[in-house]
Design an enzyme around this catalytic site. Structure first.
Site, PDB file in Angstrom:
ATOM      1  N   HIS A  83      86.098 -13.591  55.385  1.00  0.00           N
ATOM      2  CA  HIS A  83      87.236 -13.902  54.527  1.00  0.00           C
ATOM      3  C   HIS A  83      87.089 -15.330  54.022  1.00  0.00           C
ATOM      4  O   HIS A  83      86.860 -16.257  54.801  1.00  0.00           O
ATOM      5  CB  HIS A  83      88.529 -13.722  55.332  1.00  0.00           C
ATOM      6  N   GLU A  85      89.352 -17.306  52.548  1.00  0.00           N
ATOM      7  CA  GLU A  85      90.480 -18.251  52.519  1.00  0.00           C
ATOM      8  C   GLU A  85      90.142 -19.458  53.383  1.00  0.00           C
ATOM      9  O   GLU A  85      89.401 -19.367  54.367  1.00  0.00           O
ATOM     10  CB  GLU A  85      91.789 -17.575  52.974  1.00  0.00           C
ATOM     11  N   ASP A  87      91.402 -21.294  55.621  1.00  0.00           N
ATOM     12  CA  ASP A  87      91.601 -21.408  57.068  1.00  0.00           C
ATOM     13  C   ASP A  87      90.408 -20.816  57.827  1.00  0.00           C
ATOM     14  O   ASP A  87      90.271 -21.036  59.032  1.00  0.00           O
ATOM     15  CB  ASP A  87      92.921 -20.777  57.528  1.00  0.00           C
ATOM     16  N   HIS A 149      93.049  -9.778  53.505  1.00  0.00           N
ATOM     17  CA  HIS A 149      94.212 -10.286  52.833  1.00  0.00           C
ATOM     18  C   HIS A 149      93.948 -10.719  51.395  1.00  0.00           C
ATOM     19  O   HIS A 149      94.862 -10.878  50.588  1.00  0.00           O
ATOM     20  CB  HIS A 149      94.710 -11.474  53.689  1.00  0.00           C
ATOM     21  N   ASP A 168      91.949 -11.430  58.874  1.00  0.00           N
ATOM     22  CA  ASP A 168      93.413 -11.593  58.962  1.00  0.00           C
ATOM     23  C   ASP A 168      94.132 -10.364  59.538  1.00  0.00           C
ATOM     24  O   ASP A 168      95.198 -10.496  60.157  1.00  0.00           O
ATOM     25  CB  ASP A 168      93.997 -11.859  57.569  1.00  0.00           C
ATOM     26  N   TYR A 196     103.917 -11.962  61.026  1.00  0.00           N
ATOM     27  CA  TYR A 196     102.688 -12.124  60.242  1.00  0.00           C
ATOM     28  C   TYR A 196     102.585 -11.011  59.189  1.00  0.00           C
ATOM     29  O   TYR A 196     102.293 -11.269  58.017  1.00  0.00           O
ATOM     30  CB  TYR A 196     101.485 -12.075  61.194  1.00  0.00           C
ATOM     31  N   HIS A 229      93.156 -14.783  63.638  1.00  0.00           N
ATOM     32  CA  HIS A 229      94.310 -15.552  64.147  1.00  0.00           C
ATOM     33  C   HIS A 229      94.856 -14.824  65.367  1.00  0.00           C
ATOM     34  O   HIS A 229      94.974 -13.587  65.359  1.00  0.00           O
ATOM     35  CB  HIS A 229      95.448 -15.624  63.124  1.00  0.00           C
TER      36      HIS A 229
HETATM   37 FE1  FEO Z   1      93.961 -15.016  54.453  1.00  0.00          FE
HETATM   38 FE2  FEO Z   1      93.848 -16.422  57.632  1.00  0.00          FE
HETATM   39  O1  FEO Z   1      93.573 -16.293  55.758  1.00  0.00           O
END
Ligand code: FEO
Length: 402
Positions: A83, A85, A87, A149, A168, A196, A229
């Site tokens: 992913h 993104e 983070d 995501h 995610d 979430y 996460h």
């Molecule tokens: Fe869609 Fe944890 O980033």
């Protein structure tokens, strides 16, 4: 004493968690993360040592320290970016520059998105849906999960350890010293997974349902699900999958959420009267003044609700700012299958209630009854009307559910 206080945590025979814990984060692009978060990265100890995802840029040293507790980071041959993104990719350029891996893999969209973000000179190897990456003595299969995501998102699966890396999906913002779901209070897990889902994945519920339907046919034996996460699912994955189906279906329950802002308590009085009417008709009500709630609290409560009732005073010919905030946010999350109503107080022009109606109609929420406006302070008649409207919404909701 080396001074490296961070260690890797063994997840399965060949996989270690080498991520970072963000105890202090309280805002994740607009979502209140009251229990912090983790950015999970995983190291596969194969012939070609492989890092699955990285961490948010400020946590690079923590991830490197955890990797160094096992091996020299420069021994990493491959990076799989599930992913793009930030983070999960924020420190990717630095890591690539430092370890010079043979290959960086991403989905076809991910390869482009990473290039667009970082202007990489390094080639990103695009893997197609269903393709496998050879790590020498093991293989990692890749499955595109577009919009879970982002358009680039993919899962990867290591058959040797029956572990699915799900980025995610199936994750949660929860900082903890424990790395596995069965070490954490189940009530906290469900609460944070739901928060979430409501704040990150809700708009992509059709894709969630498609994925859940597709998973059994893939024939993957899954013992562990390792998201980017929160904890690794070691025991409760089937349960969280059931929750995902429920959340994605958004079947309305006998629950209403009354969200409002108030200036001098007139709209507050109306909200309370509406809540009484809803309660009388057998509906569970959450009354949520925006003075004390965050927009993401509302998204969480709406996840299993059947009605959204919104109130605002008129301030300078407009809806109150905190209501514009929460309704803009909720509109983007695209909740389904709701009915609703609007109400509010005003002094002279009174535009707010019409504006609330517009938000609800843009969200395709079916309005029940007439909206109610109170000039200055609601009198007994107006409060009776509010109570009656609450009962009417409750009756309509009950009819839909029966
Ligand atoms: Fe869609 Fe944890 O980033």
């Amino acid at each position: 004493m080396s001074g490296n206080v961070f260690t890797a945590v063994k997840v399965s025979e060949h996989v270690y968690w080498v991520g970072a814990i963000d105890w202090g984060i309280r805002d994740f692009h607009g979502y209140a993360t009251r229990r912090g978060s983790t950015y999970n990265a995983y190291l596969i100890i194969a012939d070609k040592i492989t890092l699955v995802d990285t961490v948010r840029a400020p946590f690079k040293q923590e991830m490197l320290a955890r990797i160094s507790s096992l091996l020299d980071p420069r021994d990493i041959s491959c990076i799989i970016s599930n992913h793009a993104e930030l983070d999960h990719s924020g420190c990717l350029p630095d890591i690539v520059g430092m370890i010079r891996p043979e290959r960086v893999y991403a989905s076809t969209v991910g390869a482009r998105v990473l290039k667009e973000h970082f202007r990489f000179e390094t080639d990103i190897t695009a893997v197609k849906n269903g393709e496998s990456i050879s790590l020498g003595n093991m293989e990692v299969a890749c499955l595109e999960t577009r919009m879970l995501h982002w358009p680039d998102s993919m899962f990867s699966y290591l058959a040797e350890d029956h572990i699915l890396f799900s980025q995610d999906a199936f994750g949660m913002h929860l900082a903890s010293s424990e790395r596995f779901d069965d070490e954490i209070d189940p009530a906290v897990l469900v609460c944070e997974a739901a928060t979430y889902y409501a704040n990150i994945l809700l708009p992509y519920s059709p894709q969630v349902l498609k994925l859940l339907d597709q998973m059994p046919g893939l024939g993957l034996k899954i013992d562990l699900v390792a998201p980017d996460h929160g904890p690794v699912w070691r025991r409760g994955f089937d349960e969280i999958k059931d929750y995902y189906r429920r959340w994605a279906l958004q079947k309305p329950q006998k629950k209403a959420v009354v969200v409002y802002a108030t200036m001098w308590h007139s709209t507050d009085l109306m909200a309370r009267a509406l809540a009484e009417g809803l309660t009388r008709s057998g509906i569970t009500v959450k009354v949520m003044p925006m003075e004390v709630h965050h927009r993401s609290d509302i998204a969480f409560e709406l996840l299993d609700a059947g009605a959204l009732v919104v109130g605002s005073p008129t301030l300078n010919n407009s809806v109150f700012p905190s209501m514009a905030d929460v309704l803009t946010y909720l509109k983007g999350l695209r909740p389904q299958n709701l009915i609703g109503a609007a109400f509010g107080s005003y002094g002279w022009s009174g535009e707010a209630v019409k504006q609330l109606e517009s938000y609800l109609s843009e969200m395709k929420i079916q309005l029940v009854g007439e909206s109610i406006r109170a000039k200055h302070v609601p009198d007994a008649d107006i409060l009776d009307l509010c109570c009656d409207l609450g009962s009417k919404i409750g009756e309509e909701l009950s009819k839909r559910i029966e």
